[in-house]
Structure formats: structure tokens, C-alpha cells
Enzyme design. Structure first.
Site, PDB file in Angstrom:
ATOM      1  CE1 TYR A  25     -28.533 -45.476  44.180  1.00 27.38           C
ATOM      2  CE2 TYR A  25     -29.110 -43.596  43.190  1.00 27.38           C
ATOM      3  CZ  TYR A  25     -28.135 -44.478  43.480  1.00 27.38           C
ATOM      4  OH  TYR A  25     -26.813 -44.289  43.129  1.00 27.38           O
ATOM      5  CE  LYS A  55     -26.321 -44.069  46.349  1.00 26.81           C
ATOM      6  NZ  LYS A  55     -24.757 -44.462  46.981  1.00 26.81           N
TER       7      LYS A  55
END
Length: 302
Positions: A170, A174
């Protein structure tokens, strides 16, 4: 008169949580909204058209204009379908909010290739695919003499900006979103497009339960301002989307009553090594020992 009157917006991941609040506020500010949501689980599994349609129906019931899009942002045809839905329903696209994302948290040695691919596919690949489809639309309009005044708002994360453990997949996605935002801000300026990113602090199905336990710190407290409500994030996103906003190429942490700019990557003049020629390993060892380790800069969430 709303701040987004006459504009057409796409909100991916708009069927729940933060995306739902974006869509509702955009409509209240006068935008025509494409509510996109695959309707899957927080881990990227499954699909249902229900969430997107429910938000679109709520907007229409409240007097606004909206249509639902069940397309998959991580699929090239799906991404194009999202933009096509906006153009077919409302004639153009002015605002793109890339909000869709999923989580599959684990420490690195336990992150499977599938866990990695699914998270990166939605958060990073999906942001790229939908933005590319939108950029082609804006380029065509610009070349035809209809110069857009458009805006892209991407969703990064404090995990990507400041490196949360157990979120390698993640965080990598991001972090990429934030850098991607800086690049497209430079590239799409010629077509009248601004681009910014937000790292939202809000209570959603992805953040309120960790390890099977409810995170009590972010639950609402009776009689107090609910700083973690997802609706707190939407006003700044609507501002970024408004034609009069001058900001571009930036990332912001947004939540509660706070908006905080995040500095982009930059050279640290307080920690640098210089020599007139090529370093040797022994010389570098001595120089680093003398200078000491770099000072750690804590993230906003620490």
C-alpha cells in the site's frame, strides 16, 4: 450558486466512505457527478453495482445530477468506460477524483505476490489508467479550441509519505501516486489541468478495524467534534477542484479541521559528502562516522 456549478466530476471509489462524501458535496456544490465504484470488498475481492447506484440515487433524490459507473479502475477498458460515461451523460469531464483503493496489510515476508499486485493495481495502476483516459479527453478539447479548466485530485496516504510498517504494498503504491501527481501537474498544464494529491485522515471501513479490532481512538465521542468523520475531507477536495484554485503539483494531509502541506522530495543540505575526486570506501566510512547519521524527520502521523 455553488463553487462547482456547471462542472462534471468523476469520483472513483465513490460508493462508500470518503468517496461517497466527495460525491455528495460535489453535487451540493453544483457539479454533475459520475459515481464510480466496483462495489468490492476492502481487500479488492467481489463486485456489486449497488454502492455506486445508491449514492447516485441519493444525489438525484436531493435534486442533483448523477449517474453510476460500476467500471473497474484497474482495467484499461474499465478506466476508459468511466470517462466515456461522463462524456456520454453530461457532455464533458472537468474534475477527476481518484479515490479508489484497497488494503491487504501484512509484514513484507508474508505479503504474497497476489497481495502486492491487487493493491498496486487499484491504487497506482487505477490512478494512472483513469487519469490517462481523462487526459486524452482534455487534450482533444484543447486541440479543438475548447481549453479546459480541469482538475485531478489523487488520493495518496500518510503510509506512502511516511512509511507505515506492515503496509509495503500500500505504501509503495501511494508514494507512487504522490510522485505521479507531481509529474502530471507539469505535463497537463498545457491543457489547462491542475493536479494535487491528498492523504486523508478519516474513519472508513479500511481504517476503523485493524487486526480484527475496532480502533477506539478514531471513534466519535459524544458532544465533541468528530474529527475522523470522512465528510471533513471533502471540502478541501471540492476547493482543489474549483476553477479558482491556484494550487497544483502538491500533496496535503487532510482531516478534521486541518490541512497540512507535505514538502516534496528535496536534497538535504545538512547531510552531504563532498570531495574533489572519487571517494574510496575507507574515506566514505570515515566521513560518515564524522558527520553522523541523518536526522530523522517524523511524519505527521507520528
Amino acid at each position: 450558486m455553488g463553487s462547482l456549478d456547471g462542472l462534471v466530476a468523476v469520483v472513483t471509489g465513490g460508493g462508500r466512505g470518503i468517496g461517497r462524501e466527495h460525491a455528495l458535496l460535489f453535487a451540493a456544490e453544483g457539479a454533475k457527478v459520475v459515481v464510480n465504484d466496483l462495489g468490492g470488498g476492502g481487500d479488492g475481492t467481489g463486485a456489486t453495482a449497488g454502492p455506486a447506484q445508491e449514492v447516485a440515487d441519493e444525489i438525484v433524490k436531493n435534486g442533483g445530477q448523477a449517474v453510476a459507473s460500476p467500471h473497474n479502475v484497474a482495467d484499461e477498458a474499465g478506466a476508459q468506460g468511466i470517462v466515456d460515461t461522463a462524456v456520454e451523460a453530461f457532455g464533458k469531464l472537468d474534475i477527476l477524483v481518484n479515490n479508489a483503493g484497497v488494503l491487504r496489510d501484512n509484514v513484507l515476508v508474508n505479503v504474497t505476490p497476489e497481495d502486492w499486485d491487487v493493491v498496486v493495481a487499484v491504487s497506482l495502476r487505477g490512478t494512472y489508467l483513469v487519469t490517462r483516459a481523462a487526459a486524452k479527453h482534455w487534450r482533444e478539447r484543447s486541440k479543438a479550441g475548447d481549453q479546459p479548466t480541469a482538475s485531478v485530485i489523487n488520493t495518496t496516504s500518510e503510509s506512502g509519505l511516511f512509511a507505515n510498517p506492515a503496509q509495503a504494498n500500500y505504501a509503495a503504491a501511494k508514494s507512487g501516486v504522490s510522485t505521479f501527481t507531481q509529474v502530471i501537474a507539469k505535463e497537463l498544464k498545457r491543457y489547462g489541468v491542475r493536479a494535487n494529491a491528498i492523504a486523508p485522515r478519516a474513519r472508513t471501513r479500511l481504517t476503523e478495524v485493524i487486526g480484527g479490532k475496532v480502533v477506539e481512538q478514531i471513534q466519535p465521542k459524544e458532544g465533541k467534534f468528530d474529527a475522523w468523520h470522512p465528510a471533513n475531507v471533502a471540502p478541501f477536495v471540492a476547493y482543489l477542484a474549483s476553477p479558482g484554485c491556484p494550487l497544483t503539483g502538491e500533496s496535503f494531509v487532510v482531516g478534521g479541521g486541518r490541512v497540512h502541506r507535505v514538502r516534496p522530495w528535496q536534497l538535504d543540505d545538512n547531510w552531504q559528502l563532498k570531495t574533489d575526486g572519487r571517494w574510496s570506501v575507507d574515506e566514505l566510512t570515515k566521513a560518515v562516522d564524522e558527520l553522523g547519521p541523518p536526522e530523522r524527520v517524523k511524519g505527521l502521523g507520528e
